[in-house]
Scaffold this active site. Structure first.
Site, short mmCIF file in Angstrom:
data_model
loop_
_atom_site.label_atom_id
_atom_site.label_comp_id
_atom_site.label_asym_id
_atom_site.label_seq_id
_atom_site.Cartn_x
_atom_site.Cartn_y
_atom_site.Cartn_z
CG ASP A 25 -42.24 -40.14 -55.53
OD1 ASP A 25 -42.47 -41.37 -55.62
OD2 ASP A 25 -41.17 -39.68 -55.11
CG HIS A 53 -46.50 -47.01 -57.41
ND1 HIS A 53 -46.71 -47.67 -58.60
CD2 HIS A 53 -45.41 -46.21 -57.62
CE1 HIS A 53 -45.78 -47.29 -59.48
NE2 HIS A 53 -44.99 -46.41 -58.90
P1 GDP Z 1 -46.46 -42.58 -56.96
O1 GDP Z 1 -45.07 -43.08 -56.82
O2 GDP Z 1 -46.67 -41.80 -58.21
O3 GDP Z 1 -47.49 -43.67 -56.82
O4 GDP Z 1 -46.71 -41.56 -55.76
P2 GDP Z 1 -46.31 -41.80 -54.22
O5 GDP Z 1 -47.27 -42.75 -53.62
O6 GDP Z 1 -44.87 -42.13 -54.09
O7 GDP Z 1 -46.47 -40.35 -53.64
C1 GDP Z 1 -47.68 -39.66 -53.70
C2 GDP Z 1 -48.06 -39.26 -52.26
O8 GDP Z 1 -49.12 -38.35 -52.31
C3 GDP Z 1 -48.58 -40.44 -51.45
O9 GDP Z 1 -48.25 -40.23 -50.10
C4 GDP Z 1 -50.10 -40.36 -51.64
O10 GDP Z 1 -50.82 -40.95 -50.57
C5 GDP Z 1 -50.29 -38.87 -51.68
N1 GDP Z 1 -51.41 -38.37 -52.51
C6 GDP Z 1 -51.85 -38.84 -53.72
N2 GDP Z 1 -52.84 -38.03 -54.18
C7 GDP Z 1 -53.00 -37.06 -53.26
C8 GDP Z 1 -53.84 -35.89 -53.18
O11 GDP Z 1 -54.62 -35.59 -54.07
N3 GDP Z 1 -53.71 -35.11 -52.07
C9 GDP Z 1 -52.82 -35.39 -51.07
N4 GDP Z 1 -52.76 -34.56 -50.04
N5 GDP Z 1 -52.02 -36.47 -51.12
C10 GDP Z 1 -52.10 -37.27 -52.19
P1 IMO Z 2 -42.22 -43.97 -58.30
O1 IMO Z 2 -42.68 -45.10 -59.18
C1 IMO Z 2 -39.31 -40.84 -57.53
C2 IMO Z 2 -35.16 -41.65 -58.65
C3 IMO Z 2 -34.16 -41.75 -57.52
C4 IMO Z 2 -32.93 -41.21 -58.20
C5 IMO Z 2 -33.06 -41.77 -59.63
C6 IMO Z 2 -32.27 -43.05 -59.86
O2 IMO Z 2 -42.55 -44.15 -56.86
O3 IMO Z 2 -42.64 -42.66 -58.86
P2 IMO Z 2 -32.65 -45.58 -59.11
O4 IMO Z 2 -32.68 -46.20 -57.74
O5 IMO Z 2 -33.88 -45.82 -59.92
O6 IMO Z 2 -31.39 -45.92 -59.85
O7 IMO Z 2 -32.55 -43.99 -58.82
O8 IMO Z 2 -34.44 -42.03 -59.81
N1 IMO Z 2 -36.33 -42.55 -58.55
C7 IMO Z 2 -37.55 -42.14 -58.20
N2 IMO Z 2 -37.99 -40.93 -57.78
N3 IMO Z 2 -40.18 -41.85 -57.67
C8 IMO Z 2 -39.76 -43.07 -58.09
O9 IMO Z 2 -40.62 -44.08 -58.36
C9 IMO Z 2 -38.39 -43.27 -58.34
N4 IMO Z 2 -37.64 -44.32 -58.74
C10 IMO Z 2 -36.39 -43.87 -58.88
O10 IMO Z 2 -34.55 -40.97 -56.42
O11 IMO Z 2 -33.01 -39.81 -58.29
MG MG Z 3 -43.54 -43.10 -55.42
#
Ligand code: GDP
Ligand code: IMO
Ligand code: MG
Length: 444
Positions: A25, A53
């Site tokens: 994340d 994502h």
């Molecule tokens: P990923 O799994 O690595 O793609 O990340 P996620 O999408 O799960 O979580 C990142 C969160 O942060 C999302 O809600 C994005 O919209 C948000 N986000 C990404 N970059 C920024 C930033 O620079 N500032 C803020 N405030 N939010 C961001």
């Molecule tokens: P992105 O791509 C954050 C975490 C789960 C749990 C552990 C195992 O969005 O960054 P699983 O269901 O994979 O067996 O869970 O891994 N986890 C993530 N945490 N971002 C993710 O993906 C995750 N994918 C799995 O929360 O702790």
């Molecule tokens: Mg994510």
């Protein structure tokens, strides 16, 4: 003359991996979306729909789970590779969502015929295993990811290519179900609920058939022809099955090395690695987290950063930036350039703590401990840096950032001995700064 002395000129086209440097994340979706306009292909190499994502542009929010974020760029091609695990129902629902948003994937989304399938019994087993762990639960996403990878490694997995051959699919699934039912009856006292499963999957096969192909050949030919590929990592370094905080990890190699087996692209093809980190740290699920903030700070950061899981909606645990983790991520992934996201979340922070090292039993240690028991007893060594108390969204040049914000970024860069090639100051596509002259800028 025979060919042994022939000199082969190796042409290296752009093949860059974007990986999470923390516990997932980090903002990989936003970063991949930004970069994807400069690449011909985006390819997912590991994980499944446990990933979430987020990409935001033109006022629209997209959450991609299995389909690479690059699909949102019209004309660009996307690959779901052999190293992923695919729940066909979830994939079809993701396709439907894209269609509703007006995104046409026809002819530009390719699903590997070698990818493994997730079945409902994998989800059930995921939940049952978590329940059995009690207080030691991992906090999985309950998507059946772990059990699907278990079956793959135990060589009883069923793959996308099997789904497309009705006779073979029926035979394989029935064989696996006999085994699963025996286990379920012994362990839980009842067989699995599998009525209609074969027919349901065969029906869904019709909906994904057109996407299925040998993506390994597609990607290798693309690279041979000088087309560029962006590898989209899922999860993060600390969730990697071999190098993360085992057993509180996911079941695949999230690190950049996973891109090679996960896509069938030789490691020598990789020309660069981008590591994505937040300006702080988050973690969803259980497991040690040395720099976890005290409750009040965590609540504030969670609210400002909207730190709730993109897939599960679970509140994310929040902590300070951990440079031991970033140095470890740099080493494991070969990071050439770091991206720092969510800098804006600190815009109102009076003081920022940053972890520069670990202490264990009074002794300073620089390396990542291999076991979670030690990691849980780590005391982080912090430096405190001043906040900037000014808004950063909308700033387009590094030089226009408030001085303490630049100092914070320089501190990170100096400590990890790596450039910061991109800074994100908001979730939208255009809230992005790319310092001129960086390695990352050269890939755009
Ligand atoms: P990923 O799994 O690595 O793609 O990340 P996620 O999408 O799960 O979580 C990142 C969160 O942060 C999302 O809600 C994005 O919209 C948000 N986000 C990404 N970059 C920024 C930033 O620079 N500032 C803020 N405030 N939010 C961001
Ligand atoms: P992105 O791509 C954050 C975490 C789960 C749990 C552990 C195992 O969005 O960054 P699983 O269901 O994979 O067996 O869970 O891994 N986890 C993530 N945490 N971002 C993710 O993906 C995750 N994918 C799995 O929360 O702790
Ligand atoms: Mg994510």
């Amino acid at each position: 003359m025979c060919g042994v002395l022939r000199v082969t000129q190796k042409t290296r086209t752009k093949a860059v991996a974007v990986i999470g440097a923390q516990w997932g994340d980090e903002g990989k979706g936003k970063v991949v979306d930004y970069l994807a306009s400069s690449f011909d292909y985006t390819a997912r190499y590991a994980g499944g729909h446990n990933a979430g994502h987020t990409v935001i542009f033109n006022g629209h929010r997209y959450v991609l789970q299995l389909i690479p974020s690059g699909i949102l760029r019209p004309e660009k091609k996307a690959v779901i590779g052999p190293g992923t695990v695919v729940d066909p129902l979830a994939l079809v629902s993701e396709l439907d969502n894209l269609k509703e948003s007006g995104i046409d994937v026809q002819g530009r989304l390719f699903l590997s015929n070698r990818a493994h399938l997730i079945f409902p019994y994998h989800r059930e087993m995921d939940k049952a295993a978590e329940a059995a762990r009690g207080a030691a639960k991992i906090g999985t996403t309950s998507r059946g990811i772990g059990p699907a990878y278990e079956d793959k490694m135990a060589r009883r997995g069923i793959r996308v290519c099997d789904l497309l051959d009705e006779g073979r699919f029926r035979e394989r699934l029935e064989r696996v179900l006999t085994e699963k039912n025996a286990i379920s009856s012994a362990a839980y006292g009842h067989p699995l609920e599998t009525r209609g499963l074969v027919e349901e999957y065969l029906e869904i096969a019709g909906r994904i058939r057109d996407l299925v192909t040998d993506t390994t050949i597609i990607l290798n030919q693309a690279l041979d022809n000088g087309e560029s590929v962006l590898f989209e990592g899922a999860q993060g370094t600390m969730l990697d099955i071999d190098h993360g905080t085992y057993p509180y990890v996911t079941s695949s190699n999230a690190t950049s090395g996973g891109a090679s087996p996960g896509l069938g692209v030789a490691p020598t093809r990789l020309s660069g690695v981008i590591g994505v980190t937040k300006a702080y740290t988050t973690r969803v699920g259980s497991g040690p987290f040395p720099t976890e903030m005290v409750d009040l700070d965590a609540q504030e950061v969670r609210a400002r950063g909207n730190e709730f899981g993109a897939v599960t909606g679970r509140p994310r645990r929040c902590g300070w930036l951990d440079l031991v983790v970033l140095r470890y991520a740099k080493m494991l992934n070969g990071v050439d350039s770091f991206v720092v996201t969510k800098l804006d979340v600190f815009d109102s922070q009076p003081e920022i703590q940053i972890c520069t090292g670990y202490r264990y039993k009074g002794r300073s240690i620089k390396e990542m401990p291999p076991d979670v028991e030690t990691l849980a007893q780590i005391e982080p060594e912090y430096e405190t840096l001043p906040g900037w108390r000014k808004p950063t969204p909308g700033i387009r040049e590094i030089k226009d950032l408030p001085t303490p914000a630049r100092d914070y970024l320089n501190f990170i860069s100096d400590e990890v001995q790596t450039e910061i090639g991109m800074v994100s100051t908001g979730p939208e596509r255009d809230a992005t700064i790319v310092p001129r002259g960086s390695q990352l800028a050269a890939w755009l």
